[in-house]
Design an enzyme around this catalytic site. Structure first.
Site, PDB file in Angstrom:
ATOM      1  N   LYS A  85       0.883  -0.976  -0.238  1.00 41.95           N
ATOM      2  CA  LYS A  85      -0.004  -0.002   0.042  1.00 41.95           C
ATOM      3  C   LYS A  85       0.889   0.795   0.324  1.00 41.95           C
ATOM      4  O   LYS A  85       0.303   2.121  -0.623  1.00 41.95           O
ATOM      5  CB  LYS A  85      -0.885   0.204   1.506  1.00 41.95           C
ATOM      6  CG  LYS A  85      -2.196  -0.873   1.252  1.00 41.95           C
ATOM      7  CD  LYS A  85      -3.567  -0.476   2.571  1.00 41.95           C
ATOM      8  CE  LYS A  85      -4.347  -1.296   2.626  1.00 41.95           C
ATOM      9  NZ  LYS A  85      -3.552  -3.654   2.713  1.00 41.95           N
ATOM     10  N   GLU A 234     -10.278  -3.189  15.400  1.00 38.32           N
ATOM     11  CA  GLU A 234      -9.294  -2.478  14.650  1.00 38.32           C
ATOM     12  C   GLU A 234     -10.524  -0.755  14.631  1.00 38.32           C
ATOM     13  O   GLU A 234     -10.659  -0.229  14.210  1.00 38.32           O
ATOM     14  CB  GLU A 234      -8.185  -1.729  13.493  1.00 38.32           C
ATOM     15  CG  GLU A 234      -7.634  -0.993  13.328  1.00 38.32           C
ATOM     16  CD  GLU A 234      -6.685  -1.349  11.872  1.00 38.32           C
ATOM     17  OE1 GLU A 234      -6.129  -0.114  11.911  1.00 38.32           O
ATOM     18  OE2 GLU A 234      -6.708  -1.791  11.163  1.00 38.32           O
ATOM     19  N   ASP A 331       2.778   0.297  10.597  1.00 40.72           N
ATOM     20  CA  ASP A 331       2.193  -0.422  10.030  1.00 40.72           C
ATOM     21  C   ASP A 331       1.865   0.620   8.592  1.00 40.72           C
ATOM     22  O   ASP A 331       2.820   0.381   8.285  1.00 40.72           O
ATOM     23  CB  ASP A 331       0.695   0.297  10.973  1.00 40.72           C
ATOM     24  CG  ASP A 331      -0.643  -0.337  10.631  1.00 40.72           C
ATOM     25  OD1 ASP A 331      -0.364  -1.062   9.397  1.00 40.72           O
ATOM     26  OD2 ASP A 331      -1.578  -0.034  10.678  1.00 40.72           O
ATOM     27  N   ASN A 332       1.107   1.214   8.229  1.00 42.79           N
ATOM     28  CA  ASN A 332       0.586   2.477   7.407  1.00 42.79           C
ATOM     29  C   ASN A 332       1.703   3.039   6.454  1.00 42.79           C
ATOM     30  O   ASN A 332       2.030   3.579   8.103  1.00 42.79           O
ATOM     31  CB  ASN A 332      -0.948   2.188   6.596  1.00 42.79           C
ATOM     32  CG  ASN A 332      -1.723   0.970   6.682  1.00 42.79           C
ATOM     33  OD1 ASN A 332      -1.856   0.674   8.047  1.00 42.79           O
ATOM     34  ND2 ASN A 332      -1.842   0.544   6.105  1.00 42.79           N
TER      35      ASN A 332
END
EC number: 3.5.4.11
Length: 437
Positions: A85, A234, A331-332
């Site tokens: 991503k 989440e 994470d992202n």
């Protein structure tokens, strides 16, 4: 190349003298410590750590790099990322910063743009940044709805081979567990994961079928010799608590593989008794927990025109106190789930200390981006300063915790096998060919 705080020797054998090391990361040496920090001389020979000695006692004939009390850490382990991503923000931003906005934006971008070339370009850009920051182990989750699962796992396998001497890579299949109802898809996904040496993952959701879904996932993992890493709870909704169901399923099925649960945000929204009972079950099931403090704080409790009331993170202190293996991760990165970030574990650690109150004392805090995630990922040879281990080290000018946590440590020096690496970060303009100028 010169550095403001030390001069690394150009020699096969040398000593990093007068170093300050986080005691929790050191194997093969003990000494007096203050706030979990020890003074030591680290002897490097032919790319390995030959010895760790009391500060000022290394053999005089060795070439020396005087750390002047600057910190030396092992290279980092980043155990929960999304390399597929990464860096799509400029191409597909999240219009309102919400979780649902992120889901919709990523879905649209994936369906329109995630060719093998696109995924590879962004994945390798991310790895170049992570390597420059001092990371040597990364686990990434890969969006795995058909046909993307075959595209992304093939790219991942190629990238893993190309990067094997720099960063050890692991991959997890990420998909909503509801999609297991399609037996043909799930069988194909399991085959792809097994052949790629990956892990089964997924997103758990509260529904009447959650127990059956978890049983099916766990049985598939057991039959194929796979470990499991899930995205869990989440949400700020206290009615959602699939973590308890996961722990019960692991125990019910007698699963002996490793299970990791990421996020677990809603655990912090439970009553004390419910939280304690859930944590006890997680400990009995042997599940590891990874918190994602930057992304969770960004997404959770976000409502237009309203100041957030909570930090979005799970009960890391309580989990650790119960003996549950815990860590934090990036994470992202610059995508609709988190608009910022650069896969820099120093940033992750610094923010985790603030958000999760890992300080006062900080004695063992360094473990959350070094020894703990490396152990959870089955790589106890990484994230440690160990006699006989590789001289994969990160050198800092900071001497004490206050100095370390008050600046971004952009002047750090990274050694791999005892050699200084080029820490130049990739230019974002390199992504213009896939993201657009």
């Amino acid at each position: 190349m010169s550095y403001s705080f030390m001069s690394p020797p150009n020699a096969a054998r040398f000593v990093l003298s007068n170093a300050t090391v986080p005691a929790v990361t050191v194997v093969g040496f003990t000494g007096p410590s203050s706030e979990g920090l020890m003074k030591a001389d680290i002897v490097v020979a032919d790319g390995l750590i030959k010895d760790i000695l009391p500060a000022g006692t290394a053999p005089a004939e060795l070439a020396k790099a005087d750390m002047r009390d600057g910190m030396v850490w092992p290279t980092f382990a980043d155990m929960h990322t999304h390399l597929d991503k990464g860096h799509i923000w400029e191409r597909r931003a999240n219009p309102d910063g919400s979780f649902m906005g992120a889901l919709d934006a990523v879905r649209s971008d994936r369906e329109a743009n995630w060719s093998a070339a696109d995924v590879r370009k962004r994945m390798e850009f991310s790895l170049r940044a992570a390597y420059a920051h001092g990371t040597s182990l990364i686990r990434t989750h890969l969006d795995s709805l058909a046909p993307q699962h075959r595209i992304s796992f093939e790219v991942f396998s190629e990238v893993r081979e190309a990067w094997k001497d720099k960063i050890a890579l692991q991959a997890v299949a990420l998909f909503p567990l509801d999609f297991m109802v399609d037996d043909a898809f799930f069988a194909d996904l399991t085959t792809v994961v097994r052949e790629a040496g990956g892990l089964l993952g997924g997103v758990t959701q509260m529904n009447p079928d959650i127990d059956a879904q978890l049983d099916k996932l766990i049985r598939a993992a057991a039959a194929n010799g796979l470990d499991i890493d899930l995205h869990v709870d989440e949400t700020e909704d206290r009615e959602v608590l699939t973590l308890k169901a996961i722990a019960a399923a692991v125990l019910r099925n007698g699963f002996t593989g490793k299970v990791t649960a990421g996020h677990c945000c809603s655990l912090a929204r439970q009553d004390e008794n419910v939280a304690a009972a859930t944590i006890d079950l997680v400990a009995k099931a042997g599940i590891s927990i990874v918190a994602l403090p930057m992304c969770n704080m960004y997404l959770q409790d976000r409502h237009p025109g309203r100041t957030p009331r909570w930090r979005g993170v799970t009960l890391l202190h309580e989990l650790a106190a119960a003996g549950v293996p815990t860590a934090v991760a990036s994470d992202n990165t610059r995508d609709p789930f988190y608009a910022y970030g650069d896969l820099d574990p120093v940033e992750v650690f610094r923010e985790a200390v603030r958000i999760l109150h890992l300080d006062h004392p900080l004695d063992t805090a360094a473990r959350v981006v070094t020894t703990s995630p490396a152990s959870i990922l089955g790589r106890p040879d990484i994230g440690r300063i160990a006699v006989g281990g590789p001289a994969d080290l990160v050198l800092f000018s900071a001497r004490r915790w206050s100095e370390f946590l008050s600046r971004p440590q952009s002047d750090r020096v990274v050694l791999r096998k005892g050699k200084v690496i080029d820490r130049s970060l990739p230019d974002y303009r390199e992504l213009d060919t896939v993201i657009g100028a």
